[in-house]
Design a protein around this motif. Sequence first.
Motif, PDB file in Angstrom:
ATOM      1  N   GLY A   1      -9.763 -20.395  30.311  1.00  0.00           N
ATOM      2  CA  GLY A   1     -11.126 -20.243  30.809  1.00  0.00           C
ATOM      3  C   GLY A   1     -11.713 -21.486  31.448  1.00  0.00           C
ATOM      4  O   GLY A   1     -12.500 -21.393  32.387  1.00  0.00           O
ATOM      5  N   THR A   2     -11.346 -22.671  30.965  1.00  0.00           N
ATOM      6  CA  THR A   2     -11.958 -23.900  31.475  1.00  0.00           C
ATOM      7  C   THR A   2     -10.960 -24.882  32.085  1.00  0.00           C
ATOM      8  O   THR A   2     -11.379 -25.828  32.733  1.00  0.00           O
ATOM      9  CB  THR A   2     -12.717 -24.625  30.349  1.00  0.00           C
ATOM     10  N   ILE A   3      -9.689 -24.677  31.887  1.00  0.00           N
ATOM     11  CA  ILE A   3      -8.664 -25.572  32.428  1.00  0.00           C
ATOM     12  C   ILE A   3      -8.075 -24.943  33.680  1.00  0.00           C
ATOM     13  O   ILE A   3      -7.679 -23.781  33.666  1.00  0.00           O
ATOM     14  CB  ILE A   3      -7.547 -25.831  31.388  1.00  0.00           C
ATOM     15  N   LYS A   4      -8.023 -25.710  34.766  1.00  0.00           N
ATOM     16  CA  LYS A   4      -7.466 -25.197  36.013  1.00  0.00           C
ATOM     17  C   LYS A   4      -5.952 -25.056  35.904  1.00  0.00           C
ATOM     18  O   LYS A   4      -5.298 -25.801  35.187  1.00  0.00           O
ATOM     19  CB  LYS A   4      -7.775 -26.143  37.171  1.00  0.00           C
ATOM     20  N   GLY A   5      -5.427 -24.115  36.664  1.00  0.00           N
ATOM     21  CA  GLY A   5      -3.989 -23.946  36.743  1.00  0.00           C
ATOM     22  C   GLY A   5      -3.482 -22.828  35.858  1.00  0.00           C
ATOM     23  O   GLY A   5      -4.247 -22.156  35.159  1.00  0.00           O
ATOM     24  N   LYS A   6      -2.188 -22.630  35.907  1.00  0.00           N
ATOM     25  CA  LYS A   6      -1.525 -21.578  35.137  1.00  0.00           C
ATOM     26  C   LYS A   6      -0.325 -22.179  34.412  1.00  0.00           C
ATOM     27  O   LYS A   6       0.232 -23.178  34.839  1.00  0.00           O
ATOM     28  CB  LYS A   6      -1.031 -20.472  36.057  1.00  0.00           C
ATOM     29  N   VAL A   7       0.072 -21.515  33.343  1.00  0.00           N
ATOM     30  CA  VAL A   7       1.277 -21.890  32.606  1.00  0.00           C
ATOM     31  C   VAL A   7       2.220 -20.694  32.688  1.00  0.00           C
ATOM     32  O   VAL A   7       1.823 -19.563  32.415  1.00  0.00           O
ATOM     33  CB  VAL A   7       0.973 -22.220  31.136  1.00  0.00           C
ATOM     34  N   THR A   8       3.459 -20.935  33.085  1.00  0.00           N
ATOM     35  CA  THR A   8       4.448 -19.871  33.195  1.00  0.00           C
ATOM     36  C   THR A   8       5.463 -20.020  32.077  1.00  0.00           C
ATOM     37  O   THR A   8       5.994 -21.100  31.853  1.00  0.00           O
ATOM     38  CB  THR A   8       5.157 -19.930  34.563  1.00  0.00           C
ATOM     39  N   VAL A   9       5.726 -18.906  31.384  1.00  0.00           N
ATOM     40  CA  VAL A   9       6.643 -18.900  30.248  1.00  0.00           C
ATOM     41  C   VAL A   9       7.622 -17.745  30.420  1.00  0.00           C
ATOM     42  O   VAL A   9       7.223 -16.634  30.773  1.00  0.00           O
ATOM     43  CB  VAL A   9       5.876 -18.721  28.909  1.00  0.00           C
ATOM     44  N   ASN A  10       8.883 -18.001  30.151  1.00  0.00           N
ATOM     45  CA  ASN A  10       9.887 -16.943  30.155  1.00  0.00           C
ATOM     46  C   ASN A  10       9.499 -15.930  29.092  1.00  0.00           C
ATOM     47  O   ASN A  10       9.111 -16.288  27.992  1.00  0.00           O
ATOM     48  CB  ASN A  10      11.263 -17.548  29.857  1.00  0.00           C
ATOM     49  N   HIS A  11       9.616 -14.645  29.376  1.00  0.00           N
ATOM     50  CA  HIS A  11       9.100 -13.634  28.450  1.00  0.00           C
ATOM     51  C   HIS A  11      10.070 -13.250  27.345  1.00  0.00           C
ATOM     52  O   HIS A  11       9.704 -12.542  26.431  1.00  0.00           O
ATOM     53  CB  HIS A  11       8.662 -12.380  29.209  1.00  0.00           C
ATOM     54  N   ARG A  12      11.285 -13.700  27.377  1.00  0.00           N
ATOM     55  CA  ARG A  12      12.238 -13.330  26.349  1.00  0.00           C
ATOM     56  C   ARG A  12      11.957 -14.120  25.078  1.00  0.00           C
ATOM     57  O   ARG A  12      12.364 -15.274  24.924  1.00  0.00           O
ATOM     58  CB  ARG A  12      13.660 -13.571  26.848  1.00  0.00           C
ATOM     59  N   ALA A  13      11.241 -13.507  24.169  1.00  0.00           N
ATOM     60  CA  ALA A  13      10.722 -14.187  22.982  1.00  0.00           C
ATOM     61  C   ALA A  13      11.800 -14.700  22.039  1.00  0.00           C
ATOM     62  O   ALA A  13      11.542 -15.493  21.153  1.00  0.00           O
ATOM     63  CB  ALA A  13       9.769 -13.274  22.231  1.00  0.00           C
ATOM     64  N   THR A  14      13.034 -14.247  22.204  1.00  0.00           N
ATOM     65  CA  THR A  14      14.100 -14.694  21.304  1.00  0.00           C
ATOM     66  C   THR A  14      14.753 -15.987  21.781  1.00  0.00           C
ATOM     67  O   THR A  14      15.541 -16.572  21.036  1.00  0.00           O
ATOM     68  CB  THR A  14      15.178 -13.600  21.194  1.00  0.00           C
TER      69      THR A  14
END
Length: 52
Positions: A34-47
Motif C-alpha cells: 500500500g505505501t511502498i513503491k514497486g512490486k515483488v515477484t515470487v515463484n508460485h511453487r510453494a514447495t
Amino acid sequence: MKVRKVSEIIKQLEDAGWYLYRHNGSSHRQFKHGTIKGKVTVNHRATLAVVF
C-alpha cells in the motif's frame, strides 16, 4: 546462506502488508504494498526452497 520455502517467504510478505497483485496462472505471483513503491515477484511453487 539461508534456505527458506517459498510458502514461508509469501507468508512473511503478507504479514508485512504486501498483497497479491497478479497471478494469472503463470509460474510467478506479484505482490504490491500500500505505501511502498514497486512490486515483488515470487515463484508460485510453494514447495521450492530459496537460497539467499
